[in-house]
Design a protein around this motif. Structure first.
Motif, PDB file in Angstrom:
ATOM      1  N   PHE A 168       0.887  -1.154   0.000  1.00  0.00           N
ATOM      2  CA  PHE A 168       0.000   0.000   0.000  1.00  0.00           C
ATOM      3  C   PHE A 168       0.925   1.203   0.000  1.00  0.00           C
ATOM      4  O   PHE A 168       1.730   1.367   0.922  1.00  0.00           O
ATOM      5  CB  PHE A 168      -0.915   0.035   1.223  1.00  0.00           C
ATOM      6  N   THR A 191       2.433   4.440  13.473  1.00  0.00           N
ATOM      7  CA  THR A 191       2.002   3.476  12.452  1.00  0.00           C
ATOM      8  C   THR A 191       0.703   2.785  12.887  1.00  0.00           C
ATOM      9  O   THR A 191       0.350   2.797  14.065  1.00  0.00           O
ATOM     10  CB  THR A 191       3.069   2.381  12.261  1.00  0.00           C
ATOM     11  N   ALA A 192       0.072   2.114  11.927  1.00  0.00           N
ATOM     12  CA  ALA A 192      -1.148   1.364  12.245  1.00  0.00           C
ATOM     13  C   ALA A 192      -0.831   0.212  13.193  1.00  0.00           C
ATOM     14  O   ALA A 192      -1.657  -0.168  14.022  1.00  0.00           O
ATOM     15  CB  ALA A 192      -1.778   0.828  10.963  1.00  0.00           C
ATOM     16  N   SER A 193       0.366  -0.354  13.061  1.00  0.00           N
ATOM     17  CA  SER A 193       0.739  -1.462  13.953  1.00  0.00           C
ATOM     18  C   SER A 193       0.678  -0.995  15.400  1.00  0.00           C
ATOM     19  O   SER A 193       0.149  -1.694  16.276  1.00  0.00           O
ATOM     20  CB  SER A 193       2.158  -1.948  13.638  1.00  0.00           C
ATOM     21  N   HIS A 230      -4.271  -8.017   8.844  1.00  0.00           N
ATOM     22  CA  HIS A 230      -2.834  -7.724   8.746  1.00  0.00           C
ATOM     23  C   HIS A 230      -2.094  -8.313   9.951  1.00  0.00           C
ATOM     24  O   HIS A 230      -2.639  -8.333  11.053  1.00  0.00           O
ATOM     25  CB  HIS A 230      -2.630  -6.204   8.715  1.00  0.00           C
ATOM     26  N   SER A 288       0.002  -7.150  11.759  1.00  0.00           N
ATOM     27  CA  SER A 288       0.256  -6.218  12.871  1.00  0.00           C
ATOM     28  C   SER A 288      -0.701  -6.521  14.032  1.00  0.00           C
ATOM     29  O   SER A 288      -0.389  -6.216  15.184  1.00  0.00           O
ATOM     30  CB  SER A 288       0.080  -4.772  12.407  1.00  0.00           C
ATOM     31  N   THR A 290     -11.586  -5.812   9.429  1.00  0.00           N
ATOM     32  CA  THR A 290     -10.766  -4.975   8.536  1.00  0.00           C
ATOM     33  C   THR A 290     -11.624  -4.385   7.419  1.00  0.00           C
ATOM     34  O   THR A 290     -12.428  -5.099   6.806  1.00  0.00           O
ATOM     35  CB  THR A 290      -9.620  -5.809   7.915  1.00  0.00           C
ATOM     36  N   GLY A 296     -10.699  -3.053   4.054  1.00  0.00           N
ATOM     37  CA  GLY A 296      -9.569  -2.909   3.136  1.00  0.00           C
ATOM     38  C   GLY A 296      -8.403  -3.791   3.560  1.00  0.00           C
ATOM     39  O   GLY A 296      -7.362  -3.285   3.993  1.00  0.00           O
ATOM     40  N   THR A 331      -5.143  -6.264   3.465  1.00  0.00           N
ATOM     41  CA  THR A 331      -3.881  -5.985   2.772  1.00  0.00           C
ATOM     42  C   THR A 331      -3.787  -6.718   1.433  1.00  0.00           C
ATOM     43  O   THR A 331      -3.368  -6.141   0.434  1.00  0.00           O
ATOM     44  CB  THR A 331      -2.704  -6.369   3.680  1.00  0.00           C
ATOM     45  N   ASP A 378      -9.657  -2.184  11.612  1.00  0.00           N
ATOM     46  CA  ASP A 378      -8.425  -1.791  10.939  1.00  0.00           C
ATOM     47  C   ASP A 378      -8.793  -1.282   9.542  1.00  0.00           C
ATOM     48  O   ASP A 378      -9.100  -2.067   8.645  1.00  0.00           O
ATOM     49  CB  ASP A 378      -7.477  -2.997  10.859  1.00  0.00           C
ATOM     50  N   ALA A 393      -6.631   0.876   7.958  1.00  0.00           N
ATOM     51  CA  ALA A 393      -5.369   1.615   7.807  1.00  0.00           C
ATOM     52  C   ALA A 393      -5.240   2.230   6.416  1.00  0.00           C
ATOM     53  O   ALA A 393      -4.913   3.404   6.279  1.00  0.00           O
ATOM     54  CB  ALA A 393      -4.190   0.690   8.107  1.00  0.00           C
ATOM     55  N   ASN A 412      -4.728   5.355   8.490  1.00  0.00           N
ATOM     56  CA  ASN A 412      -3.391   5.940   8.300  1.00  0.00           C
ATOM     57  C   ASN A 412      -3.406   7.023   7.230  1.00  0.00           C
ATOM     58  O   ASN A 412      -3.356   6.694   6.043  1.00  0.00           O
ATOM     59  CB  ASN A 412      -2.417   4.871   7.789  1.00  0.00           C
ATOM     60  N   HIS A 449      -0.940   8.453   6.414  1.00  0.00           N
ATOM     61  CA  HIS A 449       0.332   8.288   5.685  1.00  0.00           C
ATOM     62  C   HIS A 449       0.245   7.214   4.605  1.00  0.00           C
ATOM     63  O   HIS A 449       1.190   7.036   3.855  1.00  0.00           O
ATOM     64  CB  HIS A 449       1.525   8.062   6.631  1.00  0.00           C
ATOM     65  N   LYS A 450      -0.875   6.508   4.530  1.00  0.00           N
ATOM     66  CA  LYS A 450      -0.972   5.546   3.434  1.00  0.00           C
ATOM     67  C   LYS A 450      -1.593   6.189   2.183  1.00  0.00           C
ATOM     68  O   LYS A 450      -1.071   6.056   1.098  1.00  0.00           O
ATOM     69  CB  LYS A 450      -1.780   4.320   3.858  1.00  0.00           C
TER      70      LYS A 450
HETATM   71  N1  PLP Z   1      -3.299  -2.723   8.543  1.00  0.00           N
HETATM   72  C1  PLP Z   1      -3.407  -2.940   7.227  1.00  0.00           C
HETATM   73  C2  PLP Z   1      -4.739  -3.322   6.644  1.00  0.00           C
HETATM   74  C3  PLP Z   1      -2.286  -2.815   6.402  1.00  0.00           C
HETATM   75  O1  PLP Z   1      -2.390  -3.057   5.095  1.00  0.00           O
HETATM   76  C4  PLP Z   1      -1.054  -2.426   6.974  1.00  0.00           C
HETATM   77  C5  PLP Z   1       0.142  -2.244   6.128  1.00  0.00           C
HETATM   78  O2  PLP Z   1       0.090  -2.224   4.934  1.00  0.00           O
HETATM   79  C6  PLP Z   1      -0.991  -2.216   8.352  1.00  0.00           C
HETATM   80  C7  PLP Z   1      -2.141  -2.369   9.104  1.00  0.00           C
HETATM   81  C8  PLP Z   1       0.293  -1.819   9.019  1.00  0.00           C
HETATM   82  O3  PLP Z   1       0.597  -0.497   8.725  1.00  0.00           O
HETATM   83  P1  PLP Z   1       1.811   0.285   9.391  1.00  0.00           P
HETATM   84  O4  PLP Z   1       2.971   0.115   8.464  1.00  0.00           O
HETATM   85  O5  PLP Z   1       1.345   1.706   9.486  1.00  0.00           O
HETATM   86  O6  PLP Z   1       2.075  -0.310  10.722  1.00  0.00           O
END
Ligand code: PLP
Length: 490
Positions: free
Chosen positions: A95, A154-156, A197, A199, A250, A252, A254, A279, A281, A308, A310-311
């Motif tokens: 992404f 970050t999303a994590s 994801h 994370s 979720t 969207g 990954t 999630d 993100a 996010n 930032h994405k």
């Molecule tokens: N959640 C989803 C759905 C993702 O696709 C991603 C990363 O692509 C993340 C979380 C983790 O993102 P981050 O790099 O901001 O931790």
């Protein structure tokens, strides 16, 4: 001794002189301007071998100051060849995260101001701008008024904090007693789809839930969590002595950007008194488009949600937003008082250090402020709409080609596809598609990545970069077809 003029005097005991800062600063801004304007002249995926950058960096730090102009020229000589260009319009992998110019300027200002927003008092403007920006962002997304927000990196990390709040929500005194060695509580269980994801798993690992404490719920043929399977799993687990405490849905995913049915999952969570974390993100920003609202149905029932900027909102990495309806619970999970951090206004203000693991915090909200004001909500919406259109356009080309096939629905602008001439077994198809992807990436003209769906090798193409136009998506499609023709005789 002209070349020695700008060398730092080690006896000066001070910073770079202002005239040098201005000179090099302008030079760097000029360099960045050209780079952003001309990112296409670089191969999108770095062509270097491991070690090529580190081999050019001397082993020991320089004892004597160097000309700063040498440092700047080494950006071109050493750093650029080792770059995979996330800002390149043909970066269509993972992404994407592209940096818009106003976002870059905000980063510059943030490091110049260099405040630590741990407390309101340590930087009132940082705390108050963050509150204001998350209010704007929440309104842009049309999320409920009781969504309180905080910025993490970050999303994590956002999701890890959400899971910590979920653990606090069940009131089993983990704050006081931890989890290990206790026989007064059942083992905790978290649920997510097979496509969540990792994370989420990492967050659960960090919080002592353990891999055994994560139960993956199967997905339907469009890769969406099956709510009836979730319901059965929770009931079964309760019967077997587990304590269900958190569900992660979720919007969207990954691999395919599938959308879990948040409204149905939310009903189950409510019935079972389990925290629902969403999630979103990558895809969360599309909630600002009225025509995409159906993907967000049930969102007002979530206990927390991560998105996010930032994405897919052109914010230079990093900036992730966690919204929650229960900031009090998040605070209960993390706040600790220390005399040296006590201030006279603690009861009147937000001290963001109370809502997470980190004490120090960057002034990230400047990036939202600059970007939202520069583009306007409408400007951002228009770019997102164009990306969605381009994703559909590419999906249409795949669908209409007899030797390509789409491997998942395209609810946003991520297209999962493979080449399939129709006469090959699955193993050979996997090898063919992997070869196609690698050959395409080797050209340096496009960067795409892959996933596995139902055990099949699938190529993903994501349209989300601020510099990506229709011509880039057309070029990508031409290149994929041309490369396929070249390797077809294989
Ligand atoms: N959640 C989803 C759905 C993702 O696709 C991603 C990363 O692509 C993340 C979380 C983790 O993102 P981050 O790099 O901001 O931790």
């Amino acid at each position: 001794m002209e070349e020695l003029k700008n060398i730092y005097n080690t006896n000066s005991l001070s910073d770079m002189p202002p005239e040098d800062f201005r000179k090099y600063g302008y030079q760097l801004i000029d360099w960045i301007t050209e780079y952003l304007n001309d990112a296409e002249k670089y191969p999108v995926l770095s062509k270097i071998q491991p070690g090529e950058v580190s081999n050019q960096i001397q082993n020991n730090p320089p004892q004597k100051p160097e000309q700063f102009s040498n440092v700047l020229s080494d950006i071109d000589n050493i750093i650029m060849p080792g770059m995979t260009h996330w800002n390149h319009p043909n970066f269509m992998a993972y992404f994407n995260s592209t940096a818009s110019a106003p976002g870059i300027l905000a980063e510059l200002l943030s490091s110049a101001l260099n405040v630590n927003g741990m407390l309101w008092k340590s930087s009132p403007a940082s705390t108050e701008l963050e509150q204001a920006m998350l209010g704007w962002f929440r309104q842009m997304l049309g999320f409920p008024e009781d969504f309180w927000g905080i910025i993490y990196d970050t999303a994590s990390v956002s999701s890890m904090h959400a899971i910590a709040a979920a653990r606090e929500f069940i009131n089993v005194q983990t704050r006081e007693k931890g989890l290990a060695g206790r026989n007064d509580i059942p083992k905790l269980r978290l649920y997510s789809s097979e496509h969540a994801h990792n994370s989420i798993d990492k967050g659960a690992l960090t919080l002592g839930i353990g891999l055994e404490g994560i139960r993956k719920i199967p997905v339907d043929d469009e890769f969406r969590m099956m709510p009836e399977k979730l319901s059965t799993a929770i009931k079964e687990d309760r019967k077997n002595g587990w304590l269900p405490f958190c569900v992660v849905a979720t919007i969207g995913t990954t691999s395919t950007t599938s959308v879990d049915p948040v409204d149905k999952v939310a009903e189950i969570c409510k019935r079972e008194n389990v925290w629902l974390h969403v999630d979103a993100a990558h895809a969360g920003v599309t909630a600002m488009l009225p025509e995409m609202k159906s993907h967000f149905s049930g969102i007002d029932l979530a206990d927390s949600l991560v998105v996010n900027p930032h994405k897919w909102m052109f914010v230079p990495i990093d900036l992730s937003v966690l919204f929650t309806k229960h900031p009090d619970i998040l605070k209960r999970a993390f706040s600790l008082s220390a005399e040296y951090l006590r201030t006279g206004v603690d009861s009147e203000v937000e001290n963001y250090m109370d809502y997470g693991i980190q004490l120090g915090r960057r002034f990230r909200s400047l990036k939202l402020w600059f970007i939202i004001r520069y583009f306007g909500v409408e400007g951002i919406q228009n770019i997102l709409r164009e990306h969605l259109r381009l994703g559909k356009l590419f999906a249409g080309w795949i669908d209409s080609h007899p030797e390509f096939e789409r491997m998942a629905p395209t609810p946003f602008s991520t297209v999962c596809f493979r080449v399939n001439p129709g006469n090959l077994n699955e193993k050979t198809l996997d090898a063919l598609n992997e070869k196609l992807m690698n050959k395409v990436n080797e050209t340096g003209k496009l960067f795409v990545t892959h996933t596995k769906l139902n055990d099949k090798f699938v190529i993903r193409l994501v349209v989300s970069g601020i510099r990506t136009k229709e011509s880039h998506v057309r070029d990508a499609w031409e290149l994929i077809q041309k490369t396929y023709k070249e390797i077809k005789s294989w």
